[in-house]
Every structure is written in C-alpha cells, then in structure tokens.
Design a protein around this motif. Structure first.
Motif, mmCIF file in Angstrom:
data_model
loop_
_atom_site.group_PDB
_atom_site.id
_atom_site.type_symbol
_atom_site.label_atom_id
_atom_site.label_comp_id
_atom_site.label_asym_id
_atom_site.label_seq_id
_atom_site.Cartn_x
_atom_site.Cartn_y
_atom_site.Cartn_z
ATOM 1 N N ASN A 123 4.532 15.831 1.473
ATOM 2 C CA ASN A 123 5.160 16.870 2.290
ATOM 3 C C ASN A 123 6.621 16.478 2.510
ATOM 4 O O ASN A 123 6.926 15.696 3.412
ATOM 5 N N GLU A 125 9.096 17.796 3.865
ATOM 6 C CA GLU A 125 9.690 18.104 5.172
ATOM 7 C C GLU A 125 9.487 16.976 6.178
ATOM 8 O O GLU A 125 10.236 16.868 7.151
ATOM 9 N N LYS A 126 8.485 16.133 5.934
ATOM 10 C CA LYS A 126 8.194 15.044 6.866
ATOM 11 C C LYS A 126 8.883 13.732 6.475
ATOM 12 O O LYS A 126 8.731 12.726 7.181
ATOM 13 N N LEU A 127 9.601 13.751 5.365
ATOM 14 C CA LEU A 127 10.366 12.576 4.958
ATOM 15 C C LEU A 127 11.785 12.678 5.505
ATOM 16 O O LEU A 127 12.245 13.755 5.889
ATOM 17 N N LEU A 205 8.359 5.769 8.885
ATOM 18 C CA LEU A 205 7.533 6.407 7.868
ATOM 19 C C LEU A 205 6.205 5.692 7.675
ATOM 20 O O LEU A 205 5.176 6.334 7.438
ATOM 21 N N TRP A 212 3.335 12.535 5.992
ATOM 22 C CA TRP A 212 4.077 12.970 4.799
ATOM 23 C C TRP A 212 3.289 12.815 3.503
ATOM 24 O O TRP A 212 3.661 13.394 2.483
#
Length: 234
Positions: A123, A125-127, A205, A212
């Motif tokens: 995903n 957008e989550k990085l 992260l 992600w």
C-alpha cells in the motif's frame, strides 16, 4: 463437461470444475487483467490451456475480454456473475486452511508466487516519501535468494536484479516463514522473537508492517490453533 442434472451444484461445477478454472477466476478477482499477469499468478499453466480456459469463461459470461487502450494486447475483466463468486472462493480457501494444510509440501512454497502477491499487497499510501526500496533475502534459497520491491509513487515493481538504489527496509527470512507471516499463520512479533525473521529499517515503518504490507485476505480467517497464531499482530 456435462452432468445431466438440474442440481445447482452440478450446473456450477459444469462452469467451474475444469482444472485451473477456479484459480484463473481467483487471479482475475485479485486484479489480474493481462494474459502475462494471469500467467505470473498461475505459474505452471501452459499458455495454450490458459487461452482455452479464458475463452470458456468468456463464453459462459464470466469474463469480458477487451483490447487494452492504445495497444494490441487484451485485458480480462470479471462480470457481475464472476464477482459474485468472491465470497464462495474465500470460503473455499478457509476450508483449505482448516482441512487441507496437511497436504502442503516443500515444493508448494514458491518464492515467485509469494513475491508476486507481496508486490500486490504493498500500500504505497502508507509508506513515507516518493520512493521506497524493500529487499527480501531468503536464506533457504541458493539461487535468486534476493528480491526487491521498488515503490515509486503509486507504482510497485518487482525486481530480480539489484536496482542499485539505497535499501530502505530489509527482510531476512525463509520462504516458508514469510509465507506463514503474510498468510496470518504466524505474527511478525512471533517470527522475529523466535529468530526466524529479521526486519531492519525505520522504526516508523517496521513497527507496523501490516499497515503498508497488507496481509492475505485469509490472515484473520479461522484455522486450527497453532503456537505462531496465538499472538495479536503488531
């Protein structure tokens, strides 16, 4: 294949009962559109057989074949009837988690299939940032032990050669362990604590990988209790 019965299950099997058909539908429902993408997700199927199965699904009103915009290749889209199969396929997979896991052998742990689905599961957008490079090193492989996912914007590419870029996140593990974690049979915490998985990268992260790297659709499905499935996901 005709059974000569009015039973709805018999009629369903006439459409879905041929070898590979259900897996082809799985790939289309998971977002595979081009012939090459379907081949990647299916692995051992021959091009001729895939062509024949797609033609049969098209004739049965399960798939629509359209030419890709501005190109000579074609794309395959699920119809409403095909999309209605998703809950049934998930249920079949959940049955397999409970009753067919004992049939898995070492050869079933296919790194190429695993990496294809990990590529699909990112995903962006989550990085953090416009570009992220993720390296997977599989210690149980003597050939092609390193794989990379290059995330740039909303695009994710799988690389089998070093992209010659700084690595942001390192996974070091075995194919079996990474499969078990992604599928939900084990948690990241469990695999790391037991020394089967090493993840290095920015804490922002690595503390919440599942945000992600989306888990399998079966990650929260019921299955027989196992030690690696007793903890909550990070």
């Amino acid at each position: 294949m005709k059974y000569g019965q009015f039973c709805p299950l018999a009629k369903t099997t006439e459409i879905l009962g041929e070898k590979w058909t259900i897996l082809i539908i799985r790939e289309i429902l998971m977002g595979g559109r081009r012939f090459s993408e379907l081949q990647r997700g299916l692995g051992l199927i021959s091009p001729a057989l895939l062509t024949a199965r797609l033609k049969s699904l098209e004739d049965q009103g399960m798939v629509v074949k359209r030419r890709a915009a501005g190109q000579r290749s074609f794309e395959y889209y699920p119809t409403e009837a095909c999309e209605a199969l998703l809950p049934a396929l998930i249920s079949l997979g959940e049955w397999g988690l409970c009753w067919a896991q004992h049939t898995i052998v070492d050869d079933d742990y296919d790194v190429e299939f695993l990496m294809y689905y990990l590529e699909r599961s990112i995903n962006p957008e989550k990085l953090i940032g416009d570009e992220t490079v993720i390296q997977f090193e599989f210690t149980d492989l003597s050939h092609q032990s390193k794989w990379w996912l290059l995330v740039k914007g909303d695009r994710v590419d799988l690389c089998i050669k070093d992209p010659a870029k700084d690595i942001d996140i390192f996974f070091t593990t075995t194919v079996r362990t990474m499969t078990a974690v992604w599928m939900g049979d084990r948690t990241y915490k469990n695999a790391i604590t037991e020394g089967d998985l090493s993840v290095q990268g920015p804490p922002a992260l690595t503390r919440n990988i599942s945000a992600w790297l989306t888990p399998s659709i079966y990650a929260n499905s019921p299955r027989p209790p196992s030690p690696g499935n007793m903890e909550a996901s990070p």
